[in-house]
Scaffold this motif. Sequence first.
Motif, PDB file in Angstrom:
ATOM      1  N   GLU A  44       2.138  -6.439  -4.433  1.00 27.40           N
ATOM      2  CA  GLU A  44       0.412  -6.307  -4.306  1.00 27.40           C
ATOM      3  C   GLU A  44       0.320  -7.690  -4.006  1.00 27.40           C
ATOM      4  O   GLU A  44      -1.557  -7.089  -4.132  1.00 27.40           O
ATOM      5  CB  GLU A  44      -0.198  -6.296  -6.310  1.00 27.40           C
ATOM      6  N   PRO A  60      -1.138  -7.703   0.901  1.00 27.79           N
ATOM      7  CA  PRO A  60      -1.084  -7.090   1.569  1.00 27.79           C
ATOM      8  C   PRO A  60      -1.918  -8.007   3.207  1.00 27.79           C
ATOM      9  O   PRO A  60      -1.020  -6.058   3.781  1.00 27.79           O
ATOM     10  CB  PRO A  60      -2.638  -6.084   0.807  1.00 27.79           C
ATOM     11  N   TYR A 107       8.140   1.166   0.890  1.00 27.83           N
ATOM     12  CA  TYR A 107       7.465   0.282   0.630  1.00 27.83           C
ATOM     13  C   TYR A 107       6.282  -0.144   1.529  1.00 27.83           C
ATOM     14  O   TYR A 107       6.263  -1.116   1.641  1.00 27.83           O
ATOM     15  CB  TYR A 107       8.118  -0.929   0.348  1.00 27.83           C
ATOM     16  N   LEU A 119       2.826  -0.290   3.902  1.00 27.35           N
ATOM     17  CA  LEU A 119       1.099   0.161   3.567  1.00 27.35           C
ATOM     18  C   LEU A 119       1.007   0.981   4.526  1.00 27.35           C
ATOM     19  O   LEU A 119       1.367   0.534   5.825  1.00 27.35           O
ATOM     20  CB  LEU A 119       0.650  -1.222   3.295  1.00 27.35           C
ATOM     21  N   GLU A 154      -5.574   7.597   3.600  1.00 30.43           N
ATOM     22  CA  GLU A 154      -4.380   7.900   2.477  1.00 30.43           C
ATOM     23  C   GLU A 154      -3.452   8.920   2.584  1.00 30.43           C
ATOM     24  O   GLU A 154      -2.964   9.947   2.953  1.00 30.43           O
ATOM     25  CB  GLU A 154      -5.352   8.940   1.016  1.00 30.43           C
ATOM     26  N   TRP A 156       8.209   4.877  -2.766  1.00 30.18           N
ATOM     27  CA  TRP A 156       6.533   3.054  -2.446  1.00 30.18           C
ATOM     28  C   TRP A 156       6.183   3.081  -1.783  1.00 30.18           C
ATOM     29  O   TRP A 156       6.148   1.965  -2.150  1.00 30.18           O
ATOM     30  CB  TRP A 156       8.294   2.930  -4.101  1.00 30.18           C
ATOM     31  N   CYS A 157       5.265   4.073  -1.633  1.00 29.66           N
ATOM     32  CA  CYS A 157       4.340   3.777  -0.328  1.00 29.66           C
ATOM     33  C   CYS A 157       3.376   3.637  -0.117  1.00 29.66           C
ATOM     34  O   CYS A 157       2.692   4.382  -1.934  1.00 29.66           O
ATOM     35  CB  CYS A 157       4.221   5.287   1.077  1.00 29.66           C
ATOM     36  N   TYR A 158       2.699   2.621  -0.516  1.00 23.97           N
ATOM     37  CA  TYR A 158       1.139   2.079  -0.477  1.00 23.97           C
ATOM     38  C   TYR A 158      -0.062   2.684   0.696  1.00 23.97           C
ATOM     39  O   TYR A 158       0.043   2.480   1.397  1.00 23.97           O
ATOM     40  CB  TYR A 158       1.787   0.890  -0.881  1.00 23.97           C
ATOM     41  N   TYR A 190      -4.032   0.935   1.571  1.00 29.28           N
ATOM     42  CA  TYR A 190      -4.657  -0.247   1.301  1.00 29.28           C
ATOM     43  C   TYR A 190      -5.663  -0.068   0.470  1.00 29.28           C
ATOM     44  O   TYR A 190      -6.236   0.920   1.373  1.00 29.28           O
ATOM     45  CB  TYR A 190      -4.600  -1.026   2.400  1.00 29.28           C
ATOM     46  N   ILE A 240      -4.340  -2.451  -3.208  1.00 26.53           N
ATOM     47  CA  ILE A 240      -3.446  -1.805  -3.569  1.00 26.53           C
ATOM     48  C   ILE A 240      -2.821  -0.945  -4.341  1.00 26.53           C
ATOM     49  O   ILE A 240      -2.655  -1.476  -5.584  1.00 26.53           O
ATOM     50  CB  ILE A 240      -1.686  -2.272  -2.543  1.00 26.53           C
ATOM     51  N   SER A 241      -1.964   0.370  -3.896  1.00 24.14           N
ATOM     52  CA  SER A 241      -1.875   1.240  -5.151  1.00 24.14           C
ATOM     53  C   SER A 241      -0.911   2.545  -4.013  1.00 24.14           C
ATOM     54  O   SER A 241      -0.666   2.124  -3.211  1.00 24.14           O
ATOM     55  CB  SER A 241      -3.097   2.170  -5.752  1.00 24.14           C
ATOM     56  N   LEU A 242      -0.187   3.002  -4.975  1.00 21.31           N
ATOM     57  CA  LEU A 242       0.860   4.555  -4.526  1.00 21.31           C
ATOM     58  C   LEU A 242       0.121   5.218  -3.998  1.00 21.31           C
ATOM     59  O   LEU A 242      -0.854   5.559  -4.031  1.00 21.31           O
ATOM     60  CB  LEU A 242       1.733   4.967  -5.573  1.00 21.31           C
TER      61      LEU A 242
END
Length: 478
Positions: free
Chosen positions: A139, A142, A190, A192, A196, A216-218, A220, A230-232
């Motif tokens: 986290e 990024p 995983y 980024l 969205e 578990w993709c993020y 930015y 960053i968030s899920l």
Amino acid sequence: MKDTIMDEKMDQISSLPETILHDILSRLPKKDAIKTSVLSKTWREMFYTFPILSICDRESIRRPSKRKKDQQIKTFLDYGKQRLLRFSEQGLAIKEFKLKLSLTCFDLQLIYPDVDQWLKLASECSVQTLKLCLPTLKEDDPCLCYILHPGVIEARSLNNLVLKGRIRFDKEFLNPSVKFSSLCVLSLSYVLFDDEGAIEHVISHCPLIEHITLKWCYVYNPQGAGDMQISLVKSVSLHGLQKLKGVDIQGVQKVYIDAPNIEKIYYYADSDEPSKMNFDSCGNLRALTLMNVKNEFSFTFTATWFLHLSSKFPFLESLELVDCSMFQNIKISSSQLKALVLCNCSTMEKLEIDTPNLLSFRYYYDADDLPSISFLSCSSQLEVNVWLNMIHPRLYQLKKFVKQFKNPQKFSSLSLSIHPCFPYDDEYYFWEDPYSLPPTLSVPSIKHLVLRSIREVKSKYSLLVNPLFYSWRQKLFH
């Protein structure tokens, strides 16, 4: 002269066609495949033109002193470049290219231009399977990701794309002209995204996609502060994918799937956020696995939802619920279900199973109270397997639990595995009381009985074993 003739007669393998030699290499462990390059010129050429190419920095970089490490990185980069250039210059196709890097963020940043070149060379060589694995995204970094450009991997031949770790999708992927016309398998773990909706955009441009993995993709968020940058990924909508056969989605809060031919769904919920799934239109579903779904955080799986499995999913044959805390009372009704797995559904107190064609029921338990389980209907070929991890207070319930399977003609076999988790605290004096367990446990014949002990508490183990063997007549004991 005689020795040369004899060697030629003995070495019949080297004269085999190139495709067969490559097939032999594909069946060897990587270390053994590398060793073949010293056997002869033929085998050396076979190794360097082998269409399954795997490059890993750990095999070349041992991380000694900085000076030696810098030299090892340079040697590694030269090796990778030469391997790929050989394919490019000879016009050879690459069936599979796997690149695995485990360097530090600082070192990775220095070699990202080389990674770009390698991936582009692989694409130009009509690569079919591309796997890029980098260290897991954190986290707090990024901006240290490898930025993946569509031009680097946009190959019409690509049908399998696997990306894992510190990889960031460039905004160019939102361009409508970016298409993966041959892609059948997409696996993202995983990674980024800058937007969205980038995942949905990429997937929507894969008309032949059959299998999708999103773990578990993020996303930015440059406006965020610290670990909020960053968030899920919160939502994913998959629709209009006529050839989609299976999905594996983990860590996404809201999931919508409208794929008429999908057969397998695996979903792992983020326990910290409310989850919502909608896949009711997937009438061809054959297998469903739900993990970590909590009742207080789920807006999809109600008690009545399990009652209508047959009408919603008439072809459903396999259902797995793992670490799901949904309801105290659950009734599962399905006419086609053949395999049912329940693992650590801790809040469940009563389970009713109405599945006339069920052939396999596996139950794993490691919680506080043993539940009530009843079979309203099942196949005479049903095999029941129960694994129990039990501490002392739960042993009182063992008799009541196993008597639920008192109708042996319903099952073809019943297997019971018990692992007593004895307390280490000396305050548990009641373990010394021989009357703490029922003297007999009258249950049906058990085909397999497995008891596992803890070495340090062997003296207490007999307190469990003696009552169990008093009346049980198991056919096989491990």
